[in-house]
Scaffold this active site. Sequence first.
Site, PDB file in Angstrom:
ATOM      1  N   TYR A 163       0.840  -1.205   0.000  1.00 38.74           N
ATOM      2  CA  TYR A 163       0.000   0.000   0.000  1.00 38.74           C
ATOM      3  C   TYR A 163       0.872   1.252   0.000  1.00 38.74           C
ATOM      4  CZ  TYR A 163      -3.538   3.370   1.620  1.00 38.74           C
ATOM      5  OH  TYR A 163      -4.382   4.459   1.749  1.00 38.74           O
ATOM      6  N   LYS A 167       1.145   4.284  -2.938  1.00 38.08           N
ATOM      7  CA  LYS A 167       0.857   5.696  -2.675  1.00 38.08           C
ATOM      8  C   LYS A 167       2.082   6.570  -2.918  1.00 38.08           C
ATOM      9  CE  LYS A 167      -3.319   4.639  -1.669  1.00 38.08           C
ATOM     10  NZ  LYS A 167      -4.320   4.780  -2.748  1.00 38.08           N
ATOM     11  N   THR A 198     -17.448   5.631   2.746  1.00 40.20           N
ATOM     12  CA  THR A 198     -17.784   4.776   1.611  1.00 40.20           C
ATOM     13  C   THR A 198     -18.356   3.458   2.127  1.00 40.20           C
ATOM     14  OG1 THR A 198     -15.610   3.717   1.562  1.00 40.20           O
ATOM     15  CG2 THR A 198     -15.863   5.754   0.280  1.00 40.20           C
TER      16      THR A 198
END
Length: 284
Positions: A163, A167, A198
Amino acid sequence: MKDGVAVVTGASRGAGQGIARALGAAGYTVYVTGRSQTPDASRLGGTIHETAAEVTAAGGRGIAFPCDHADDSSVRALFAAVERDHGRLDILVNNAVTLHDELIRPGPFWSKPADMVDIITVGLRSSYIAAHAAAPLLVAKPGGLMIFTSAPGAASYAHGPAYGAQKAGTDKMSADMAVELRPFGAASVSIWMGFLKTARTAAAVAERPGQFDALMATAETPDFTGRVIAAIHSDPAMMQLSGRTVIGAEQAMEYGVRDIDGSSPGSLRSIVGDPILYDKIILD
């Protein structure tokens, strides 16, 4: 922008859905891409057709375009269609990303599935391919804007090394593309979004009660980021942001942009740290 044309990748649900909807409210024709065409395609629901309908209902024109962002030919077909139908592109929002269901599970990276690294394939590589295909349209006239949705994991630990690499790579890629877009009057900006409201977040909160309470207090809708993007594109000084990684909440304060409920989400800079500046590379 009544005749503006935008592409938002990975917009079946989540961040992309809200961004597309907000750009629709700002008057754009929005190509909504993703793989989900039926509600059962994901446990989180959402389809490109639903999002396109929301874009149109918001005041723009939504166009659902099925696209697997792991398939380069599918991506190039998307931008060929944009060129055929409009002959231009004003905004590309690179948002498509593979988020593994075990992303936020505690434990070191070697205890999780190795395909967690697919976030680099659909998330970093896919953004490069989309940018590569879109750039000729974006630079056809001054004013084109390329946006990369990113997060503080680029500069501080969050959810593991795959991750973080995606990014960090996103922010640097955006900065480097800005160098090459600048002579054509086109901009590239990476945006750190905050904790988003979300369906994925709702599921995580339900699965881990109490873990996200502090973040939920500052949570923002994905539409908020879309409003910021529209404001950047309408800013006469847009090129001053090119090559930068901006914190969405801070940029919103500068523009006077609010979330859909009228709130002003706060910046998480004091908690997560600062975006990396690449001034020595991009400034004359």
